[in-house]
Design a protein around this motif. Structure first.
Motif, PDB file in Angstrom:
ATOM      1  N   GLY A 133     -40.315  82.755 -83.856  1.00 32.41           N
ATOM      2  CA  GLY A 133     -40.813  83.905 -83.116  1.00 32.41           C
ATOM      3  C   GLY A 133     -40.267  84.057 -81.712  1.00 32.41           C
ATOM      4  O   GLY A 133     -40.689  84.935 -80.973  1.00 32.41           O
ATOM      5  N   GLU A 134     -39.333  83.205 -81.310  1.00 38.32           N
ATOM      6  CA  GLU A 134     -38.754  83.286 -79.967  1.00 38.32           C
ATOM      7  C   GLU A 134     -37.244  83.410 -80.049  1.00 38.32           C
ATOM      8  O   GLU A 134     -36.617  82.930 -80.993  1.00 38.32           O
ATOM      9  N   LEU A 135     -36.660  84.057 -79.052  1.00 39.06           N
ATOM     10  CA  LEU A 135     -35.204  84.174 -78.961  1.00 39.06           C
ATOM     11  C   LEU A 135     -34.654  83.063 -78.087  1.00 39.06           C
ATOM     12  O   LEU A 135     -35.121  82.862 -76.974  1.00 39.06           O
ATOM     13  N   LYS A 136     -33.673  82.369 -78.617  1.00 41.71           N
ATOM     14  CA  LYS A 136     -33.027  81.295 -77.852  1.00 41.71           C
ATOM     15  C   LYS A 136     -31.544  81.601 -77.745  1.00 41.71           C
ATOM     16  O   LYS A 136     -30.889  81.897 -78.750  1.00 41.71           O
ATOM     17  N   GLU A 137     -31.017  81.545 -76.521  1.00 38.99           N
ATOM     18  CA  GLU A 137     -29.587  81.761 -76.323  1.00 38.99           C
ATOM     19  C   GLU A 137     -28.854  80.502 -76.764  1.00 38.99           C
ATOM     20  O   GLU A 137     -29.109  79.419 -76.266  1.00 38.99           O
ATOM     21  N   THR A 138     -27.932  80.652 -77.710  1.00 42.52           N
ATOM     22  CA  THR A 138     -27.183  79.487 -78.186  1.00 42.52           C
ATOM     23  C   THR A 138     -25.807  79.396 -77.542  1.00 42.52           C
ATOM     24  O   THR A 138     -25.319  78.303 -77.302  1.00 42.52           O
TER      25      THR A 138
END
Length: 147
Positions: A91-96
């Motif tokens: 449910g969260e956006l993570k910058e990879t």
């Protein structure tokens, strides 16, 4: 009574009449009146699932085929290109990954290759077309001056 060509043209271009909170829509014959209130149940809806602040101006966002990731293309304040890859996890956006290019990125598509290859074609403000391999973003696989 006969009309001159000017009067006929003037009559043809006259504004459509408004009727009590309704606006006219021109149909094939005459007028079709539609309510000015929109029925929200029939309209497409956008539901925010997650959001993430970025330090560049995004122009294009594309889902990476067959993955829970997407790429966001844009321009940073120094007019350099910004390509950020984000993953949707719990449910969260993570910058990879964040890649900076010499010129701002305006557009991109995965339609230039097969889905399995996951190659992104981008267009930048310097007029270059670049093709990127999503597994190795250090350098474009192919680059050409497009215009």
């Amino acid at each position: 009574k006969t009309q001159t060509a000017h009067e006929a043209e003037k009559k043809k271009n006259k504004p459509l009449p408004l009727l009590r909170g309704r606006f006219p829509c021109v149909s094939g014959r005459g007028y079709t009146y539609t309510s000015s209130k929109m029925d929200a149940t029939n309209a497409p809806q956008l539901i925010e699932y997650a959001n993430k602040g970025v330090n560049f101006t995004p122009f294009t966002t594309r889902w990476i085929p067959c993955s829970p990731r997407f790429v966001c293309l844009g321009t940073n304040p120094r007019n350099k290109g910004a390509m950020g890859i984000y993953e949707l996890k719990k449910g969260e956006l993570k910058e990879t990954t964040m890649v900076t290019t010499p010129a701002g990125l305006k557009c991109g598509t995965f339609g230039a290759s097969f889905f399995e290859k996951r190659q992104l074609a981008t267009g930048d403000y310097a007029g270059k077309l670049n093709i990127w391999d999503m597994s190795n973003l250090k350098k474009a696989v192919y680059s050409v001056k497009a215009h």
